[in-house]
Design an enzyme around this catalytic site. Structure first.
Site, mmCIF file in Angstrom:
data_model
loop_
_atom_site.group_PDB
_atom_site.id
_atom_site.type_symbol
_atom_site.label_atom_id
_atom_site.label_comp_id
_atom_site.label_asym_id
_atom_site.label_seq_id
_atom_site.Cartn_x
_atom_site.Cartn_y
_atom_site.Cartn_z
ATOM 1 N N GLU A 91 43.195 22.730 0.858
ATOM 2 C CA GLU A 91 43.741 21.705 1.552
ATOM 3 C C GLU A 91 45.375 21.955 1.511
ATOM 4 O O GLU A 91 45.631 21.936 2.798
ATOM 5 C CB GLU A 91 43.583 20.257 1.066
ATOM 6 C CG GLU A 91 42.276 19.723 1.385
ATOM 7 C CD GLU A 91 41.977 19.632 2.706
ATOM 8 O OE1 GLU A 91 42.948 19.434 3.593
ATOM 9 O OE2 GLU A 91 40.861 19.408 3.097
ATOM 10 N N CYS A 99 30.378 7.713 22.940
ATOM 11 C CA CYS A 99 31.771 8.369 23.410
ATOM 12 C C CYS A 99 32.417 7.716 24.762
ATOM 13 O O CYS A 99 32.013 7.931 25.773
ATOM 14 C CB CYS A 99 31.837 9.750 23.384
ATOM 15 S SG CYS A 99 33.351 10.452 23.849
ATOM 16 N N CYS A 134 26.482 16.849 21.398
ATOM 17 C CA CYS A 134 27.228 16.145 20.534
ATOM 18 C C CYS A 134 26.527 14.899 19.884
ATOM 19 O O CYS A 134 25.982 14.124 20.777
ATOM 20 C CB CYS A 134 28.745 15.454 21.143
ATOM 21 S SG CYS A 134 29.581 14.676 20.248
ATOM 22 N N CYS A 137 33.792 19.047 19.549
ATOM 23 C CA CYS A 137 34.677 18.334 20.177
ATOM 24 C C CYS A 137 36.063 19.093 20.361
ATOM 25 O O CYS A 137 36.999 18.807 19.762
ATOM 26 C CB CYS A 137 34.912 16.962 19.483
ATOM 27 S SG CYS A 137 35.734 15.778 20.638
ATOM 28 N N CYS A 184 29.908 18.243 24.882
ATOM 29 C CA CYS A 184 29.309 16.940 24.872
ATOM 30 C C CYS A 184 27.822 17.045 25.124
ATOM 31 O O CYS A 184 27.181 16.083 24.409
ATOM 32 C CB CYS A 184 29.868 16.187 25.888
ATOM 33 S SG CYS A 184 31.752 15.970 26.083
ATOM 34 N N ASP A 214 43.075 14.451 10.164
ATOM 35 C CA ASP A 214 43.991 15.665 10.795
ATOM 36 C C ASP A 214 44.093 15.760 12.577
ATOM 37 O O ASP A 214 43.341 14.819 13.198
ATOM 38 C CB ASP A 214 43.446 16.762 9.958
ATOM 39 C CG ASP A 214 41.945 17.224 10.472
ATOM 40 O OD1 ASP A 214 41.356 16.482 11.113
ATOM 41 O OD2 ASP A 214 41.420 18.216 9.850
ATOM 42 N N TYR A 257 48.051 12.363 4.007
ATOM 43 C CA TYR A 257 46.608 13.197 4.437
ATOM 44 C C TYR A 257 46.042 13.956 3.279
ATOM 45 O O TYR A 257 44.754 13.807 2.946
ATOM 46 C CB TYR A 257 47.185 14.344 5.504
ATOM 47 C CG TYR A 257 45.796 15.107 5.916
ATOM 48 C CD1 TYR A 257 45.046 14.467 6.533
ATOM 49 C CD2 TYR A 257 45.884 16.344 5.300
ATOM 50 C CE1 TYR A 257 43.779 15.533 6.500
ATOM 51 C CE2 TYR A 257 44.735 17.267 5.326
ATOM 52 C CZ TYR A 257 43.747 16.651 6.215
ATOM 53 O OH TYR A 257 42.719 17.451 6.246
HETATM 54 S S1 SF4 Z 1 30.837 13.354 23.709
HETATM 55 FE FE1 SF4 Z 1 33.027 12.738 23.033
HETATM 56 S S2 SF4 Z 1 33.119 13.101 20.804
HETATM 57 FE FE2 SF4 Z 1 31.385 14.399 21.694
HETATM 58 S S3 SF4 Z 1 32.085 16.408 22.154
HETATM 59 FE FE3 SF4 Z 1 32.231 14.987 24.024
HETATM 60 S S4 SF4 Z 1 34.413 14.249 24.023
HETATM 61 FE FE4 SF4 Z 1 33.753 14.765 22.036
#
Ligand code: SF4
Length: 348
Positions: free
Chosen positions: A42, A211, A205, A195, A202, A143, A125
């Protein structure tokens, strides 16, 4: 299924393999992360990429496998191994922290964010990250990757850095009580691999269905960045002197300030005005036509380079001659290494 569950299921299948990480399957089988390795990674990762850190991490943990080993190391050896990672105050704090843990804490890192934050070089953090990853505490770890994911999932359009508290609050709401260490790493991995800043994937994801930015079609525009300020340019001169026996004139920089405690070439101050020459010894200095350029966090640096050979009996008014056999260019911080690479050709 809770939002954290869908992300954890994705992490179980796609967690990145990192040298300091205990993966989700090992963790499920009772393997416990080593707080020393988590802390070291870290600190190294502050302002530096995973790709850049890996080889440094391997070298440090080979040379100093425990916090006690690191605490007992010589300052110069640690600073030398850190060279190239930048932000040298981190290396000085690394040593201070290792010595405090080895001394006042009997070699055991505190296991709460609060206890960790009391150690040198560990801010909000890093303490949250170590508490979550090493000790499975339900801390909110935010982060740059996590900020981006939060901005998108919650469609936060406030520009940075004003959006930070909103992002942190959103991240806190989503942090689960179960498997918080895996969850913290899962959000980071999502930001690093799916992301991503440009072209988020997406379609694959795990948070696609929740989202908000994706629904609104604005994911690529988030987070909204504040306009960048131009960095000032500072100027200076570095003096590279070589003695007849091949020794190099170097000086260790003062502990405080930029590149503190690191080896470097004697030189002028770095300022926006043209520097006044201040060579460390009288010599027949040659100014090179090329200059070394380097960018720090707050300014660009342009260093002119003066070189000279000097006789064996020369006494410098600053710095010390280091024999060629003891000189490792890799011990120099990056900007000083750039100076060396240019100067070396004229001093063969
Ligand atoms: S759906 Fe939303 S969280 Fe997932 S990669 Fe796309 S922008 Fe990022």
């Amino acid at each position: 299924m809770r939002d954290s569950d869908s992300l954890l299921a994705w992490y179980d299948a796609h967690a990145r393999d990192l040298p300091w990480r205990v993966g989700p399957h090992e963790r499920a089988n009772g393997v416990v992360p080593d707080p020393y390795r988590i802390w070291l990674s870290e600190v190294m990762l502050q302002q530096t990429t995973v790709a850049a850190v890996k080889s440094y991490f391997e070298r440090f943990t080979t040379l100093w496998p425990t916090v006690g080993d690191l605490a007992a190391a010589e300052d110069g050896a640690v600073m030398g191994e850190w060279a190239g990672l930048g932000y040298y105050a981190r290396a000085r704090n690394l040593l201070k922290c290792a010595r405090e843990v080895a001394g006042a804490h009997d070699g055991c890192f505190p296991d709460t964010a609060e206890g960790l934050r009391a150690l040198p070089g560990i801010g909000p953090y890093t303490s949250a990250a170590i508490a979550a990853i090493a000790f499975d505490r339900p801390e909110t770890v935010v982060d740059g990757n996590v900020e981006r994911v939060m901005a998108r999932v919650h469609d936060i359009r406030t520009p940075m850095p004003a959006a930070k508290p909103e992002m942190k609050a959103a991240a806190a709401r989503m942090t689960p009580q179960a498997r918080p260490g895996d969850y913290a790493q899962a959000v980071m991995d999502l930001g690093a691999t799916i992301c991503t800043p440009r072209n988020p994937a997406c379609g694959i994801c795990p948070w696609m269905s929740i989202c908000a930015a994706r629904r609104a079609g604005v994911q690529a525009d988030l987070p909204v960045k504040a306009p960048k300020k131009a960095k000032p340019i500072r100027l200076g001169i570095a003096y590279v002197a070589r003695r007849a026996d091949g020794a190099w004139l170097l000086e260790r920089r003062e502990d405080k300030g930029l590149l503190g405690g690191m080896l470097g070439w004697p030189g002028t101050h770095w300022a926006e005005d043209a520097p006044h020459p201040s060579p460390p010894l009288e010599g027949d200095w040659t100014l090179l036509s090329e200059e070394a350029r380097h960018t720090f966090t707050h300014f660009h640096l342009r260093l002119k380079i003066a070189t000279t050979w000097v006789p064996q009996e020369t006494r410098p008014n600053r710095g010390d001659f280091l024999p060629q056999s003891a000189f490792r260019p890799s011990d120099l911080p990056t900007v000083m290494r750039k100076v060396f690479d240019l100067a070396e050709k004229t001093l063969q």
